[in-house]
Design a protein around this motif. Structure first.
Motif, mmCIF file in Angstrom:
data_model
loop_
_atom_site.group_PDB
_atom_site.id
_atom_site.type_symbol
_atom_site.label_atom_id
_atom_site.label_comp_id
_atom_site.label_asym_id
_atom_site.label_seq_id
_atom_site.Cartn_x
_atom_site.Cartn_y
_atom_site.Cartn_z
ATOM 1 N N ALA A 1 0.263 4.079 0.537
ATOM 2 C CA ALA A 1 1.168 3.020 0.402
ATOM 3 C C ALA A 1 2.002 3.284 -0.956
ATOM 4 N N GLY A 2 3.406 2.834 -0.901
ATOM 5 C CA GLY A 2 4.340 3.183 -1.901
ATOM 6 C C GLY A 2 5.077 4.283 -1.527
ATOM 7 N N LEU A 3 4.656 5.087 -0.446
ATOM 8 C CA LEU A 3 5.372 6.467 -0.160
ATOM 9 C C LEU A 3 6.005 6.429 1.171
ATOM 10 N N ASP A 4 7.407 7.206 1.213
ATOM 11 C CA ASP A 4 7.783 7.048 2.648
ATOM 12 C C ASP A 4 7.354 8.039 3.378
ATOM 13 N N GLU A 5 7.805 8.301 4.711
ATOM 14 C CA GLU A 5 7.408 9.248 5.622
ATOM 15 C C GLU A 5 7.409 10.730 5.198
ATOM 16 N N ASN A 6 8.202 10.822 4.116
ATOM 17 C CA ASN A 6 8.145 12.155 3.549
ATOM 18 C C ASN A 6 7.222 12.505 2.297
ATOM 19 N N GLY A 7 6.526 11.456 1.914
ATOM 20 C CA GLY A 7 5.786 11.522 0.798
ATOM 21 C C GLY A 7 6.399 11.294 -0.580
ATOM 22 N N ASN A 8 7.607 10.674 -0.345
ATOM 23 C CA ASN A 8 8.542 10.280 -1.688
ATOM 24 C C ASN A 8 8.166 8.985 -2.095
ATOM 25 N N GLN A 9 7.786 8.817 -3.373
ATOM 26 C CA GLN A 9 7.449 7.613 -3.879
ATOM 27 C C GLN A 9 8.596 6.487 -3.848
ATOM 28 N N THR A 10 8.372 5.463 -3.216
ATOM 29 C CA THR A 10 9.676 4.354 -2.999
ATOM 30 C C THR A 10 9.225 3.220 -3.723
ATOM 31 N N GLY A 11 7.915 2.825 -3.913
ATOM 32 C CA GLY A 11 7.498 1.674 -4.629
ATOM 33 C C GLY A 11 7.147 1.973 -5.992
ATOM 34 N N PRO A 12 6.514 1.054 -6.677
ATOM 35 C CA PRO A 12 6.116 0.995 -8.088
ATOM 36 C C PRO A 12 4.832 1.773 -8.134
#
Length: 461
Positions: free
Chosen positions: A389-400
């Motif tokens: 949760a909070g990670l995109d498909e590439n493992g980058n944090q997109t959420g808080p």
């Protein structure tokens, strides 16, 4: 209605700073010659069963589907049994994840399958037939769930704990900061209990102290909360502004998966009961539990309408966002397959808090069986949520947050007996306290609970 999550967002904020995972001290047992059978309960739903195939066998199924085989598994041994019981559906439990498929497969979720067949065939008989199949690793019974609505709860158990202390003993001098009605403030005693809400029966300070918390923050639109429950009425006048919106699908072509997440037209969430785009069900008795739960979390504040949400913002479009993940038509009817899909969907689509006010009746599953947690599809879905949760498909944090929190109502059995899925190692189990500071009359308590929050009481709510 049960109100166990009156301080859900506050509890989540506090716990996010620390590790929220329990120690899973049991690995699931030693490898056996045949499939492992888990959650073998008499309460299982007839005509449904969940299977985890071995890696090689899953490859055979995928190859047969690629060659145009639409029914069955493509594995002779398994298909003979499926045909015997008039199987009408055999498919991946967790659908192709679109842009999330790589991590879906990395976690082994592509190995799980769901079979639906003649419901007159006892689940135990189906499990026995399948237990001879060498290509199956795990056989899991599909269990029926129910929403945590305390209007249906049992009477207080004789052994339930009594009041041992006041939660707080201080005057709440912080004023209510919004323009919702005085009536809503009285109804929501759990936010700020002045001790006179229900005259002498109300305990001063037995609340979540939300008014004071609002001085620091009223919400954050970067936080997406998945409500896994009945469908949330996404056009409700006190919720619409705080609904999560999948803009790619909103602005894309109808009937097409515009954001490549494996689901088409999922604008505010998804209906896993009917396996369709989000449609609020009107079936059953009072299908409003999901909407009520969403209102507790994020009803829009300072709009002069309805009630106040704990993290509903200040009226400036700054509340947390609600993602609707429907697994019930009415109070009953959800199952393992729907719930597992919903929780994984929430992780893949930006939710960082997964709110579940439902569960199985205490005693449905034994601690010994459930704690073989690595074998359960639902437990694996919760583990996936905590991790991705909070990670995109590439493992980058997109959420808080990088990783999520799964919360479950502790149960409505007025019992110290451990209740699942709340007591799973991947979840935080939340009990309910009453306006007196004591456990609410219906709540489960004891070793299966992690925290408690001010909740409802059938005599006053």
């Amino acid at each position: 209605m049960k109100y166990p999550f009156k301080s859900l967002l506050l509890a989540a904020t506090v716990l996010a700073a620390a590790s929220c995972a329990k120690d899973d001290t049991q690995s699931g047992g030693e490898e056996t010659a045949g499939p492992v059978i888990v959650n073998a309960s008499p309460a299982a739903i007839g005509g449904e069963i969940i299977l985890k195939l071995k890696t090689e066998a899953s490859g055979i199924v995928e190859k047969s589907r690629a060659q145009g085989v639409s029914k069955g598994s493509g594995i002779d041994e398994i298909d003979r049994i499926l045909n015997t019981v008039n199987t009408v559906r055999f498919e991946r439990l967790f659908p192709d994840g679109g842009r999330f498929e790589e991590r879906t497969r990395r976690e082994g979720l592509h190995l799980w399958y769901y079979a639906k067949y003649d419901p007159s065939v006892p689940t135990s008989e189906m499990a026995s037939l399948l237990s001879s199949c060498k290509d199956i690793e795990i056989i899991e019974y599909s269990l029926a769930a129910e929403t945590s609505d305390h209007r249906r709860a049992a009477s207080p158990a004789a052994g339930a704990p009594s009041v041992t202390r006041a939660i707080a003993d201080e005057v709440r001098n912080v004023p209510f900061p919004f323009n919702e009605s005085e009536r809503s403030q009285q109804m929501q005693w759990h936010y700020n209990n002045t001790g006179n809400i229900f005259a002498q029966t109300s305990q001063l300070g037995a609340d979540a102290n939300v008014y004071a918390a609002w001085q620091l923050s009223t919400g954050n639109p970067d936080v997406i909360v998945a409500v896994v429950d009945q469908g949330v009425k996404y056009d409700h006048e006190d919720l619409a502004a705080n609904m999560w919106t999948n803009t790619a699908e909103l602005n894309g072509s109808e009937g097409r998966d515009d954001d490549s997440n494996g689901y088409a037209d999922d604008i505010h969430g998804f209906n896993f009961v009917d396996n369709t785009t989000l449609t609020i069900s009107t079936k059953g008795d009072a299908p409003d539990h999901g909407t009520h739960v969403a209102g507790t979390v994020a009803a829009v504040n300072n709009n002069g309408t309805g009630v106040a949400g704990i993290a509903g913002g200040s009226g400036k479009n700054d509340g947390v966002k609600i993602m609707s993940c429907q697994i019930f038509h009415d109070k009953d009817g959800g199952d393992v397959a729907m719930a597992a899909k919903a929780i994984k969907y929430a992780a893949d689509n930006g939710a960082v808090i997964c709110q579940n006010s439902w569960g199985y009746t205490a005693g449905t599953i034994s601690v010994t069986d459930w704690t073989r947690g690595s074998y359960s599809a639902l437990s694996r879905a919760m583990e996936y949520f905590n991790k991705y949760a909070g990670l995109d498909e590439n493992g980058n944090q997109t959420g808080p947050m990088a990783g999520g929190i799964v919360l479950f109502a502790a149960g409505n059995d007025a019992s110290s007996e451990v209740c699942y899925p709340a007591a799973d190692a991947n979840a935080i189990s939340v009990g309910a306290t009453a306006f007196t500071g004591a456990p609410a009359y219906y709540t489960n308590y004891g070793p299966g609970c992690n925290i408690a929050a001010p909740g409802g009481d059938a005599y006053q709510s």
